[in-house]
Scaffold this motif. Structure first.
Motif, PDB file in Angstrom:
ATOM      1  N   PRO A 108       0.996  -1.344  -0.068  1.00 32.42           N
ATOM      2  CA  PRO A 108      -0.168   0.093  -0.133  1.00 32.42           C
ATOM      3  C   PRO A 108       0.783   1.268  -0.027  1.00 32.42           C
ATOM      4  N   ASP A 109       0.601   2.295  -0.737  1.00 31.76           N
ATOM      5  CA  ASP A 109       1.150   3.596  -0.814  1.00 31.76           C
ATOM      6  C   ASP A 109       1.362   4.111   0.383  1.00 31.76           C
ATOM      7  N   HIS A 110       0.203   3.857   1.384  1.00 32.27           N
ATOM      8  CA  HIS A 110       0.531   4.663   2.681  1.00 32.27           C
ATOM      9  C   HIS A 110       1.715   4.191   3.612  1.00 32.27           C
TER      10      HIS A 110
ATOM     11  N   PHE B 292       9.222   5.923   3.923  1.00 32.52           N
ATOM     12  CA  PHE B 292      10.237   6.553   3.395  1.00 32.52           C
ATOM     13  C   PHE B 292      10.152   8.100   3.417  1.00 32.52           C
ATOM     14  N   GLN B 293       9.050   8.369   4.217  1.00 34.52           N
ATOM     15  CA  GLN B 293       8.846   9.985   4.359  1.00 34.52           C
ATOM     16  C   GLN B 293       9.007  10.624   3.057  1.00 34.52           C
TER      17      GLN B 293
ATOM     18  N   GLY C 125       6.122  11.651  -0.466  1.00 33.56           N
ATOM     19  CA  GLY C 125       4.609  12.012  -0.797  1.00 33.56           C
ATOM     20  C   GLY C 125       4.070  10.678  -1.866  1.00 33.56           C
ATOM     21  N   THR C 126       3.018  10.640  -1.912  1.00 30.22           N
ATOM     22  CA  THR C 126       2.208   9.577  -2.588  1.00 30.22           C
ATOM     23  C   THR C 126       2.499   9.443  -4.077  1.00 30.22           C
ATOM     24  N   LYS C 127       2.753  10.824  -4.701  1.00 23.56           N
ATOM     25  CA  LYS C 127       3.232  10.933  -5.999  1.00 23.56           C
ATOM     26  C   LYS C 127       4.530  10.366  -6.490  1.00 23.56           C
ATOM     27  N   GLU C 128       5.530  10.497  -5.220  1.00 22.97           N
ATOM     28  CA  GLU C 128       6.757  10.113  -5.613  1.00 22.97           C
ATOM     29  C   GLU C 128       6.668   8.550  -5.418  1.00 22.97           C
ATOM     30  N   VAL C 129       5.877   7.913  -4.815  1.00 23.33           N
ATOM     31  CA  VAL C 129       5.790   6.540  -4.342  1.00 23.33           C
ATOM     32  C   VAL C 129       5.271   6.003  -5.780  1.00 23.33           C
TER      33      VAL C 129
END
Length: 215
Positions: A189-191, A197-198, A200-204
Motif C-alpha cells: 500500500p502507498d500509505h 520513506f517519508q 509523498g504519494t506521487k513520488e511512491v
C-alpha cells in the motif's frame, strides 16, 4: 538447581544446533527432478542421472549489460545444474558495464563471496545496526557478504567488470530491495511506503511505475 539449569541450557543448545544445521546426506547424489509436481524443501531425486546433470557452461560468457542498471546476474544454481540438489553450494557470474550497479539486495538463504575476474568495484553491506562496511576491490581480490544482510556492488571504473560469486546454498534466493517494496504483487500500500520513506504519494507512485514489470 544450578546444575539442572546448566543441563537444560546444554540440551537446548544441542537441539537448536541440530535443527539449524543441514542434515547429513543419506545418498551419494540426489539429482533434482525439476519436472516433479511434488514440493518439498529442496527437490525430489530423479532416478536416471548422467554427467550432464552435473555440468554447465552457463558462466562461460559475459552477460549482456545493456539494461537500466548496467549489470546482469547469471545464476548457476540447482535450477540450472540439477546435480547441485542437497549439496548446499551454487555460483553466479555478475557482469557490470562502466557505472553499472547490482542494486541493494539480500540473499535470505546464503552468505556470498565474490572473486573479481576483471575491473574494479565499490562493494559494501549494511549491518543490522545500520553500519556500512564498504571497500573498493580489484581483479584477483575477494569480498564477503554475510547471509541476509543488504549489500551492493557498483563498477565505478571506465571499463567493464565481472565477478564470480559463490554461495553456501543450492538456491540462495534474492530480494532486490527496491523491486521487493515497489513492484510486489499485490502491491505494498502507498500509505505504508509514504510513511516508511517519508515521501509523498506521487513520488511512491512514480517509483512504482518505473519498477513495474514490462508487459
Amino acid at each position: 538447581m544450578a546444575a539442572t539449569v546448566a543441563l537444560f541450557v546444554m540440551a537446548f543448545g544441542i537441539v537448536l544446533s541440530s535443527v539449524a544445521a543441514d542434515p547429513d546426506l543419506l545418498q551419494d547424489v540426489c539429482v533434482a527432478d525439476l519436472t516433479s509436481g511434488i514440493k518439498i524443501n529442496g527437490f525430489v531425486c530423479k532416478e536416471n542421472i548422467t554427467a550432464e546433470d552435473f555440468y554447465s557452461n552457463v558462466l562461460a560468457k559475459p552477460g549482456l549489460t545493456n539494461n537500466t542498471l548496467g549489470s546482469l546476474v547469471t545464476g548457476a544454481n540447482v535450477q540450472k545444474i540439477p546435480g547441485l540438489n542437497t549439496l548446499g553450494v551454487s555460483m553466479s557470474r555478475i557482469d557490470y558495464a562502466p557505472g553499472g550497479l547490482n542494486p541493494p539486495h539480500t540473499h535470505p538463504r546464503a552468505t556470498e563471496m565474490v572473486f573479481v575476474l576483471e575491473g574494479q568495484l565499490d562493494v559494501g553491506f549494511i549491518t543490522t545496526g545500520n553500519v556500512l562496511i564498504s571497500k573498493t576491490i580489484s581483479k584477483g581480490e575477494i569480498f564477503v557478504f554475510p547471509r541476509g544482510l543488504v549489500h551492493f556492488q557498483q563498477n565505478n571504473g571506465k571499463y567493464p567488470a565481472a565477478v564470480i560469486a559463490a554461495f553456501n546454498s543450492q538456491l540462495p534466493g534474492t530480494q532486490a530491495i527496491a523491486a521487493t517494496l515497489f513492484a510486489a504483487t499485490p502491491p505494498v500500500p502507498d500509505h505504508v511506503l509514504t510513511k516508511a520513506f517519508q515521501v509523498g504519494t506521487k513520488e511512491v507512485q512514480k517509483i512504482k511505475s518505473r519498477l513495474a514489470p514490462k508487459k
